[in-house]
Design an enzyme around this catalytic site. Structure first.
Site, PDB file in Angstrom:
ATOM      1  N   LYS A  53       0.801  -1.111  -0.159  1.00 64.78           N
ATOM      2  CA  LYS A  53       0.092  -0.119  -0.087  1.00 64.78           C
ATOM      3  C   LYS A  53       0.880   1.418  -0.111  1.00 64.78           C
ATOM      4  O   LYS A  53       0.649   2.188  -0.819  1.00 64.78           O
ATOM      5  CB  LYS A  53      -1.099  -0.094   1.230  1.00 64.78           C
ATOM      6  CG  LYS A  53      -1.880  -1.266   1.317  1.00 64.78           C
ATOM      7  CD  LYS A  53      -2.812  -0.995   2.575  1.00 64.78           C
ATOM      8  CE  LYS A  53      -2.024  -1.395   3.907  1.00 64.78           C
ATOM      9  NZ  LYS A  53      -1.291  -2.531   4.245  1.00 64.78           N
ATOM     10  N   ARG A 129     -10.168  -0.015   8.891  1.00 68.28           N
ATOM     11  CA  ARG A 129      -9.386  -1.209   8.954  1.00 68.28           C
ATOM     12  C   ARG A 129     -10.364  -2.305   9.923  1.00 68.28           C
ATOM     13  O   ARG A 129     -10.187  -3.261  10.346  1.00 68.28           O
ATOM     14  CB  ARG A 129      -8.194  -1.034   9.997  1.00 68.28           C
ATOM     15  CG  ARG A 129      -6.891  -1.688   9.389  1.00 68.28           C
ATOM     16  CD  ARG A 129      -5.711  -1.098  10.425  1.00 68.28           C
ATOM     17  NE  ARG A 129      -4.455  -1.815  10.354  1.00 68.28           N
ATOM     18  CZ  ARG A 129      -3.608  -1.155   9.604  1.00 68.28           C
ATOM     19  NH1 ARG A 129      -3.582  -0.053   9.207  1.00 68.28           N
ATOM     20  NH2 ARG A 129      -2.282  -1.797   9.612  1.00 68.28           N
ATOM     21  N   ARG A 168      11.837  -4.540   5.383  1.00 74.82           N
ATOM     22  CA  ARG A 168      11.349  -3.096   5.084  1.00 74.82           C
ATOM     23  C   ARG A 168      12.294  -2.281   5.953  1.00 74.82           C
ATOM     24  O   ARG A 168      12.658  -2.361   7.051  1.00 74.82           O
ATOM     25  CB  ARG A 168       9.857  -3.052   5.633  1.00 74.82           C
ATOM     26  CG  ARG A 168       9.241  -1.673   5.216  1.00 74.82           C
ATOM     27  CD  ARG A 168       7.977  -1.588   5.228  1.00 74.82           C
ATOM     28  NE  ARG A 168       7.412  -1.808   6.309  1.00 74.82           N
ATOM     29  CZ  ARG A 168       5.979  -2.037   6.461  1.00 74.82           C
ATOM     30  NH1 ARG A 168       5.251  -1.629   5.367  1.00 74.82           N
ATOM     31  NH2 ARG A 168       5.336  -2.409   7.471  1.00 74.82           N
ATOM     32  N   ARG A 201      11.192  -0.376  11.477  1.00 78.31           N
ATOM     33  CA  ARG A 201      10.061  -0.215  12.411  1.00 78.31           C
ATOM     34  C   ARG A 201       9.980  -1.287  13.499  1.00 78.31           C
ATOM     35  O   ARG A 201      10.412  -2.529  13.219  1.00 78.31           O
ATOM     36  CB  ARG A 201       8.496  -0.440  11.669  1.00 78.31           C
ATOM     37  CG  ARG A 201       8.256   0.931  10.737  1.00 78.31           C
ATOM     38  CD  ARG A 201       6.951   0.761   9.911  1.00 78.31           C
ATOM     39  NE  ARG A 201       5.869  -0.022  10.397  1.00 78.31           N
ATOM     40  CZ  ARG A 201       4.649  -0.280   9.968  1.00 78.31           C
ATOM     41  NH1 ARG A 201       4.751   0.402   8.679  1.00 78.31           N
ATOM     42  NH2 ARG A 201       3.841  -0.867  10.629  1.00 78.31           N
ATOM     43  N   ARG A 212      -0.175  -9.090  13.609  1.00 77.55           N
ATOM     44  CA  ARG A 212      -0.979  -8.217  12.758  1.00 77.55           C
ATOM     45  C   ARG A 212      -1.763  -8.975  11.722  1.00 77.55           C
ATOM     46  O   ARG A 212      -2.720  -8.345  11.330  1.00 77.55           O
ATOM     47  CB  ARG A 212       0.553  -7.328  12.128  1.00 77.55           C
ATOM     48  CG  ARG A 212       0.778  -6.423  13.282  1.00 77.55           C
ATOM     49  CD  ARG A 212       2.227  -5.675  12.709  1.00 77.55           C
ATOM     50  NE  ARG A 212       2.189  -5.066  11.635  1.00 77.55           N
ATOM     51  CZ  ARG A 212       3.364  -4.780  11.041  1.00 77.55           C
ATOM     52  NH1 ARG A 212       4.608  -5.226  11.011  1.00 77.55           N
ATOM     53  NH2 ARG A 212       3.441  -3.984   9.926  1.00 77.55           N
TER      54      ARG A 212
HETATM   55  P1  ADP Z   1       2.222  -1.797   3.288  1.00 75.80           P
HETATM   56  O1  ADP Z   1       2.332  -0.408   3.350  1.00 75.80           O
HETATM   57  O2  ADP Z   1       1.159  -2.323   2.474  1.00 75.80           O
HETATM   58  O3  ADP Z   1       2.481  -2.280   4.701  1.00 75.80           O
HETATM   59  P2  ADP Z   1       4.787  -1.423   1.843  1.00 75.80           P
HETATM   60  O4  ADP Z   1       4.304  -0.903   0.790  1.00 75.80           O
HETATM   61  O5  ADP Z   1       5.474  -0.811   3.008  1.00 75.80           O
HETATM   62  O6  ADP Z   1       3.637  -2.167   2.435  1.00 75.80           O
HETATM   63  O7  ADP Z   1       5.504  -2.780   1.284  1.00 75.80           O
HETATM   64  C1  ADP Z   1       6.402  -3.691   2.441  1.00 75.80           C
HETATM   65  C2  ADP Z   1       7.763  -3.955   1.830  1.00 75.80           C
HETATM   66  O8  ADP Z   1       7.578  -4.810   0.681  1.00 75.80           O
HETATM   67  C3  ADP Z   1       8.640  -2.782   1.527  1.00 75.80           C
HETATM   68  O9  ADP Z   1       9.777  -3.081   2.143  1.00 75.80           O
HETATM   69  C4  ADP Z   1       8.371  -2.558   0.219  1.00 75.80           C
HETATM   70  O10 ADP Z   1       9.734  -1.994  -0.424  1.00 75.80           O
HETATM   71  C5  ADP Z   1       8.249  -3.987  -0.299  1.00 75.80           C
HETATM   72  N1  ADP Z   1       7.278  -4.385  -1.512  1.00 75.80           N
HETATM   73  C6  ADP Z   1       6.233  -3.530  -1.710  1.00 75.80           C
HETATM   74  N2  ADP Z   1       5.676  -3.794  -2.916  1.00 75.80           N
HETATM   75  C7  ADP Z   1       6.448  -4.999  -3.337  1.00 75.80           C
HETATM   76  C8  ADP Z   1       6.306  -5.663  -4.581  1.00 75.80           C
HETATM   77  N3  ADP Z   1       5.283  -5.705  -5.371  1.00 75.80           N
HETATM   78  N4  ADP Z   1       7.386  -6.938  -4.624  1.00 75.80           N
HETATM   79  C9  ADP Z   1       8.351  -6.707  -3.715  1.00 75.80           C
HETATM   80  N5  ADP Z   1       8.443  -6.109  -2.548  1.00 75.80           N
HETATM   81  C10 ADP Z   1       7.768  -5.173  -2.554  1.00 75.80           C
HETATM   82  P1  AMP Z   2       0.439   0.427   9.479  1.00 79.67           P
HETATM   83  O1  AMP Z   2       1.551   1.510   9.369  1.00 79.67           O
HETATM   84  O2  AMP Z   2      -0.573   0.575   8.489  1.00 79.67           O
HETATM   85  O3  AMP Z   2       1.139  -1.163   9.310  1.00 79.67           O
HETATM   86  O4  AMP Z   2      -0.074   0.408  10.964  1.00 79.67           O
HETATM   87  C1  AMP Z   2       0.716   0.321  12.130  1.00 79.67           C
HETATM   88  C2  AMP Z   2      -0.148   0.085  13.202  1.00 79.67           C
HETATM   89  O5  AMP Z   2      -0.812   1.343  13.605  1.00 79.67           O
HETATM   90  C3  AMP Z   2      -1.005  -1.170  13.151  1.00 79.67           C
HETATM   91  O6  AMP Z   2      -0.694  -2.314  13.555  1.00 79.67           O
HETATM   92  C4  AMP Z   2      -1.997  -0.627  14.027  1.00 79.67           C
HETATM   93  O7  AMP Z   2      -1.500  -0.846  15.608  1.00 79.67           O
HETATM   94  C5  AMP Z   2      -2.079   0.904  14.006  1.00 79.67           C
HETATM   95  N1  AMP Z   2      -3.097   1.407  13.029  1.00 79.67           N
HETATM   96  C6  AMP Z   2      -2.761   1.902  11.837  1.00 79.67           C
HETATM   97  N2  AMP Z   2      -3.978   2.106  11.201  1.00 79.67           N
HETATM   98  C7  AMP Z   2      -4.894   1.863  11.983  1.00 79.67           C
HETATM   99  C8  AMP Z   2      -6.408   1.909  11.985  1.00 79.67           C
HETATM  100  N3  AMP Z   2      -6.889   2.386  11.017  1.00 79.67           N
HETATM  101  N4  AMP Z   2      -7.058   1.455  13.202  1.00 79.67           N
HETATM  102  C9  AMP Z   2      -6.504   0.897  14.195  1.00 79.67           C
HETATM  103  N5  AMP Z   2      -5.340   0.880  14.170  1.00 79.67           N
HETATM  104  C10 AMP Z   2      -4.502   1.360  13.265  1.00 79.67           C
END
Ligand code: ADP
Ligand code: AMP
Length: 277
Positions: A53, A129, A168, A201, A212
């Protein structure tokens, strides 16, 4: 009949002028080859942690000049500032749980009301969510006389997410994410844009990920069903290369354009051929 023909001709000229003027203004606003568009976008990206995302959202933001609201980034900013909310949220986030619905709904409302970037529309990432959050979003939009255009689900097998999450690296100030192997920064542990350090993170470890993912399947999967019934839900295979995922998103946006053009053509053809109405 002569009058009708003249009127149709005149309206064609008016429409042509309006279209030309609109195109010229858009080109002035966005530049001819920037790939940006003047359309407004209002969409949500749903997917488990690591689905991509945060990787795709900045590209959508660039294309539509809208705001990208990631509730996770907003909460992490509270954690970094050590606010009372941040202290409370950190415990929940590190355990893989969800922060209260009221808090995140309030954060999104505040942004939609006051962030000037949101005038061009929005991409919500990580929100809603839970079903109550989706209901909260609906009433927020209803009050603004707006509707959601897309609920895009990034679908991927849990098994592929461990490597994505544990590798990541993020730039905390912008939320930009990299991957040690799949998308490394130009210089190790350094943000390409600002030169500032990247971090991992605290919840990006295999153990927290398990929780998660369980939270996602229990509480966020019902949100997918909520939108699946609305006609705005679309799914994308998020296990593809990032560029391929982007192409799938573009296909969704291009589908919109095709729809708009065909309805516009309908109006034009009815004007040009009134007897066909
Ligand atoms: P989300 O926001 O859904 O939690 P991220 O966009 O941060 O996920 O992506 C999670 C990790 O996977 C990051 O380190 C990113 O660089 C990597 N990533 C994202 N999309 C892809 C993909 N299509 N293929 C491989 N790695 C990816
Ligand atoms: P994310 O960066 O989207 O992976 O979110 C990290 C953490 O933030 C999640 O595991 C939740 O603990 C909290 N969080 C993010 N978005 C929400 C949401 N819409 N509702 C509740 N908790 C959230």
């Amino acid at each position: 009949m002569g009058y009708l023909e003249d009127e149709v001709k005149r309206l064609h000229t008016v429409l042509g002028n309006v279209e030309g003027r609109l195109k010229a203004l858009e080109e002035r606003q966005f530049g001819k080859s920037s790939g940006k568009t003047a359309e407004e976008i209002r969409m949500i990206l749903i997917g488990p942690p690591g689905a991509g995302k945060g990787t795709q959202a900045p590209k959508i933001k660039e294309k539509f000049s809208c705001c990208h609201l990631a509730t996770g980034d907003m909460l992490r900013s509270q954690v970094a500032k050590k606010t009372p909310l941040g202290r409370e949220a950190k415990k929940i986030m590190d355990q893989g749980g969800l922060v209260s619905d009221d808090i995140v709904i309030g954060m999104i409302k505040e942004e939609l009301d006051h962030n000037p970037e949101c005038k061009g529309g929005f991409i919500l990432d990580g929100f809603p969510r839970t079903v109550p959050q989706a209901v909260g979003l609906d009433s927020m939009l209803q009050a603004r006389k707006q509707t959601l255009q897309h609920a895009v689900e990034l679908q991927i097998d849990d098994a592929l997410l461990v490597a994505r999450i544990t590798g990541r690296l993020v730039h905390p100030a912008s939320g930009r994410s990299y991957h040690a192997t799949f998308n490394p920064p130009q210089k190790p542990m350094t943000d390409d844009v600002t030169g500032e350090p990247l971090v991992q993170r605290s919840d990006d470890n295999a153990e927290a990920l398990k929780k998660r993912l369980a939270t996602y399947h229990q509480q966020t999967a019902p949100v997918v069903d909520y939108y699946r019934n609305t006609g705005i839900w679309k799914a994308i295979d998020a296990s593809q290369e990032p560029n391929q995922v982007w192409k799938s998103l573009l296909a969704i946006f291009d589908g919109d354009k095709a729809k708009a053009q065909s309805s516009g053509a309908g109006i034009l053809s009815r004007i040009a051929h009134p007897s066909r109405s």
